[in-house]
Write a protein that holds these residues in place. Structure first.
Motif, PDB file in Angstrom:
ATOM      1  N   ALA A  83      12.947 -33.509  44.969  1.00  0.00           N
ATOM      2  CA  ALA A  83      14.351 -33.845  44.694  1.00  0.00           C
ATOM      3  C   ALA A  83      14.632 -33.836  43.191  1.00  0.00           C
ATOM      4  N   VAL A 141      16.819 -40.955  41.602  1.00  0.00           N
ATOM      5  CA  VAL A 141      16.163 -40.045  42.550  1.00  0.00           C
ATOM      6  C   VAL A 141      15.284 -40.906  43.445  1.00  0.00           C
ATOM      7  N   ALA A 180      17.280 -31.502  41.255  1.00  0.00           N
ATOM      8  CA  ALA A 180      18.332 -32.091  40.411  1.00  0.00           C
ATOM      9  C   ALA A 180      18.363 -31.423  39.037  1.00  0.00           C
ATOM     10  N   MET A 238      20.610 -38.724  43.821  1.00  0.00           N
ATOM     11  CA  MET A 238      20.158 -37.422  44.307  1.00  0.00           C
ATOM     12  C   MET A 238      19.740 -37.515  45.776  1.00  0.00           C
ATOM     13  N   GLU A 289      19.753 -27.897  39.346  1.00  0.00           N
ATOM     14  CA  GLU A 289      21.200 -27.900  39.598  1.00  0.00           C
ATOM     15  C   GLU A 289      21.992 -28.416  38.405  1.00  0.00           C
ATOM     16  N   LEU A 310      21.078 -40.806  36.739  1.00  0.00           N
ATOM     17  CA  LEU A 310      20.781 -40.307  38.085  1.00  0.00           C
ATOM     18  C   LEU A 310      19.596 -41.065  38.665  1.00  0.00           C
ATOM     19  N   ASN A 342      18.494 -34.873  48.973  1.00  0.00           N
ATOM     20  CA  ASN A 342      18.225 -33.545  49.537  1.00  0.00           C
ATOM     21  C   ASN A 342      17.538 -33.647  50.899  1.00  0.00           C
ATOM     22  N   ARG A 345      21.951 -31.403  37.172  1.00  0.00           N
ATOM     23  CA  ARG A 345      22.410 -32.788  37.330  1.00  0.00           C
ATOM     24  C   ARG A 345      21.695 -33.734  36.377  1.00  0.00           C
TER      25      ARG A 345
END
Ligand code: UT7
Length: 350
Positions: free
Chosen positions: A296, A255, A300, A279, A303, A253, A281, A305
């Motif tokens: 963010a 960010v 993440a 990510m 959630e 991921l 937001n 993620r």
């Protein structure tokens, strides 16, 4: 055990947003703009801004409380508090010192750091070095901004972008193979004029005239900053990955700084990363400068993620100009996520 330096990791995260919601419809009533323009050109739908009487340290307190709880750390156990902000409560004392007192973090050293939108990443790298040296065991690193206080709500080119919030991380030595694997920081002062607050400092102290000329508000050459942001974030991401000995494909991921959806998409395209590995937001938060990345990141994690063992890439670009990137193998808070085999990857910094 070898005598190699300790690698820092994030043991707990928290975030706090301004208590008022400012929608695109609200902005349509304030300047000549439209929901359609803002959505299409930025991806932003709403942003959170401070309520009356709130200040940056209030946001920091909210975010820090969550991060400390999730890490299971008592404020009295903090050795260092580092607040990255361009919107401190006061020019001095530092917001970090105000927070140190309010948290009761009696033995912590505290200072603010100013690297605009890259501030949280700069803070994370500084904390990492303190921890690696053995001087600090537990640090609180916060990106926090009250940009609504320096935003000109008569300037449609900037006022649709910014929100207020804070994201906090408790940073301590990570287990072997986890934590910060590589990082990169950079700056280019020749671009300082592209994004700045002209008045209120020693160059142009506050006066009735500077206030009348609205010089205490953010001024930005948006299209130039846009171009540089795309190019530099891609390069900075590559340098942190190289330092970590990893490739773009290894990132679970990314960010990125949440300035504009078109910037995020362009960086992701350059890196060959599909949307599910990025990510976003900013639709709900706008651009919160130094707070964007940690808020963010916190979202993440909450959630689901990011799981233990994942490779996470943080990358930001902002005023200064500054930029920074960090690659972490996610260890997570005690009890967060499932145990996976660590790679045994070492640390390195470009
Ligand atoms: O966080 C630190 C880094 N900051 C950033 O990364 C921000 C980077 N920049 C950006 O995100 C974009 O440049 C903006 C969102 C600020 C502006 O988008 P743009 O596509 O670069 O627009 P522009 O500045 O080239 O302006 C295009 C047109 C102009 O009208 P004319 O001159 O073509 O008639 C602007 O006056 O859009 C107009 N415009 C607006 N129209 C409606 C600018 N802002 C607005 C607005 N509503 N809010």
């Amino acid at each position: 055990m070898s005598a190699s330096p300790r690698t820092a990791g994030i043991a707990g995260l928290g975030s706090c947003l301004g208590e008022r919601v400012l929608t695109n419809a609200d902005l349509e009533r304030m300047v000549e703009t439209s929901d359609e323009w803002i959505r299409e050109r930025t991806g932003i739908l709403r942003r959170h801004i401070l309520g009356p009487g709130q200040a940056t340290s209030d946001l920091v307190l909210g975010a820090a409380g969550q991060a400390l709880d999730r890490a299971g750390v008592d404020p009295a156990g903090l050795d260092l508090i580092l607040v990255a902000t361009v919107t401190p409560d006061h020019p001095f004392p530092s917001t970090a010192c105000l927070v140190q007192e309010r948290l009761g973090a009696r033995r912590a050293a505290a200072f603010d750091l100013q690297a605009a939108c890259s501030g949280f990443i700069y803070g994370l790298v500084v904390a990492d070095r303190f921890i690696a040296s053995g001087a600090v065991r537990t640090a609180l690193v916060v990106g926090a901004e009250s940009l609504s206080r320096i935003t000109d709500y008569q300037d449609r080119r900037t006022c649709v972008l910014f929100g207020d919030g804070a994201g906090a991380a408790v940073v301590r030595a990570a287990a072997p193979g986890y934590g910060i694997l590589g990082s990169h920081l950079g700056s280019d002062g020749s671009g300082g004029h592209l994004l700045f607050q002209p008045a209120g400092g020693s160059r142009l102290p506050a006066s009735a005239e500077t206030v009348a000329q609205r010089l205490h508000y953010v001024q930005m050459n948006g299209s130039e900053v846009f171009k540089q942001a795309v190019r530099v974030m891609d390069e900075a991401a590559g340098l942190a990955l190289k330092a970590a000995g990893l490739r773009k494909e290894d990132v679970d991921l990314m960010v990125p700084h949440q300035a504009n959806l078109r910037i995020v998409d362009a960086v992701a395209r350059r890196m060959g990363m599909a949307a599910e590995r990025v990510m976003v937001n900013l639709d709900e938060c706008g651009n919160m400068s130094s707070a964007s990345v940690p808020v963010a990141l916190d979202q993440a994690v909450r959630e689901g993620r990011i799981r233990r063992g994942d490779v996470v890439l943080l990358v930001a670009f902002g005023a200064g100009l500054t930029w920074g990137s960090v690659v972490l193998r996610w260890e997570g808070a005690p009890g967060e996520g499932k145990e996976e085999e660590s790679s045994g990857q070492g640390r390195n910094h470009s």
